[in-house]
Design an enzyme around this catalytic site. Structure first.
Site, PDB file in Angstrom:
ATOM      1  CB  SER A 151      -0.896   0.014   1.243  1.00  0.00           C
ATOM      2  OG  SER A 151      -1.566   1.250   1.368  1.00  0.00           O
ATOM      3  CE1 TYR A 183      -4.531  -1.677   4.587  1.00  0.00           C
ATOM      4  CE2 TYR A 183      -3.613   0.454   3.988  1.00  0.00           C
ATOM      5  CZ  TYR A 183      -4.068  -0.794   3.627  1.00  0.00           C
ATOM      6  OH  TYR A 183      -4.062  -1.175   2.297  1.00  0.00           O
ATOM      7  CE  LYS A 229     -12.046   0.185  -0.894  1.00  0.00           C
ATOM      8  NZ  LYS A 229     -11.167  -0.767  -0.175  1.00  0.00           N
TER       9      LYS A 229
END
Length: 322
Positions: free
Chosen positions: A115, A141, A178
């Site tokens: 990411s 995250y 999402k």
């Protein structure tokens, strides 16, 4: 045989679409969310669907060890506001590590989702050649993703070919489930169905005017096409950025959306929620030099073209799915 994890999620389901476009149907789809709860694969062709925790039993079979050629690992907790570190560590690191080890043992190929959140505030730039040990993500995250990159780069036993892909601001068809993590383009489209103005966050950084915070927006159709290209060309293993390679502002995105909808542009400035103020990125830009030097293709979907395709061919249609 190709395994796609996170296949009942955004990028995973789009990748199954891409593989189907290429004639691949011998696909093992896996996800933590069962198809009875939601089904992003209703139009897709695949051989079998497993719950994420059922995949290990399949991988232990001679059939899997003989026939699988690629694992495309898109499954993860994708919430940038998740606070449960044990949950993130288990889902985003340990599961990925285990798949990497399996591919190493049986000489398979692997793509996994890293990411752009690994870059933190971008104080060291956004170069996929930068030492991942020195990166400082802004949230848990991002931390759960960077520890996988760090670990993978240290391994002596690796998959035949392996790629950790740092996705930037991916948007497009199939992101509909999402929730809060859906793109601003998707949320804004639905907001404009009921209102004549669009809300954007004010800037709390003197270097950026309101709405001039910038992102590297990349259309999901470019991302899955690139993954297919990796499978075909097999560039050097390692970490690669997945972005358009150009900065665009939130106002640019809003302008493209209003234009695609044929509406007059009206913006309202919103206060930024306290829980994201301290981890807000004002600038992201994927350095795509490594990708280009590997002989890989340019993106095909600039922001305006992508927004137009997304709105006119998906969001405004009764059947909005890939």
């Amino acid at each position: 045989m190709i395994i796609v994890t996170g296949a009942n999620g955004f990028i995973g389901s789009a990748m199954v679409w891409q593989l189907n476009q290429m004639g691949h149907t011998n696909i093992i789809a896996t996800d933590t969310v069962d198809l009875t709860k939601r089904n992003l694969l209703q139009k897709r062709q695949f051989a079998e669907f497993f719950q994420a925790n059922e995949l290990w039993s399949f991988l232990a079979t001679p059939d899997a060890q003989k026939k699988v050629t690629w694992i495309i690992h898109m499954g993860a907790c994708s919430s940038t506001t998740e606070k449960d570190w044990e949950y993130l560590y288990e889902n985003n690191f340990l599961y990925s590590q285990r798949l990497f080890d399996w591919c190493s043992r049986y000489k398979k190929n692997m793509i996994y989702a890293s990411s752009a959140a690994t870059y933190g505030a971008g104080e060291n730039g956004f170069e996929d050649t930068f030492d991942s040990e020195k990166l400082k993500p802004l949230n848990l995250y991002g931390e759960s993703k960077v520890i996988m990159d760090r670990w993978a780069l240290k391994q002596k036993a690796t998959p035949e070919n392996w790629y950790g892909l740092k996705f930037f601001n991916v948007f497009g068809p199939n992101e509909y489930e999402k929730g809060s993590m859906a793109s601003v383009a998707f949320k804004s489209y639905h907001h404009l169905q009921k209102h004549d103005s669009l809300g954007l966050f004010k800037s709390y950084n003197a270097n950026y005017m309101d709405g001039r915070q910038v992102r590297d927006f990349v259309y999901v159709k470019d991302v899955v096409r690139w993954m297919a290209e990796i499978m075909e060309k097999k560039p050097a293993s390692g970490i690669y950025n997945m972005g358009y390679g150009e900065t665009r502002s939130w106002l640019d995105m809003a302008e493209a959306l209003f234009k695609a909808l044929g509406k007059e542009q009206k913006i309202k400035w919103l206060d930024m929620p306290e829980d994201i103020k301290n981890q807000y990125q004002y600038y992201t830009l994927a350095n795509m030099t490594k990708w280009k030097q590997a002989g890989m293709s340019e993106p095909q979907w600039p922001l305006e073209k992508a927004i137009e395709d997304y709105v006119k061919n998906y969001l405004t249609q009764k059947d909005a799915w890939l």
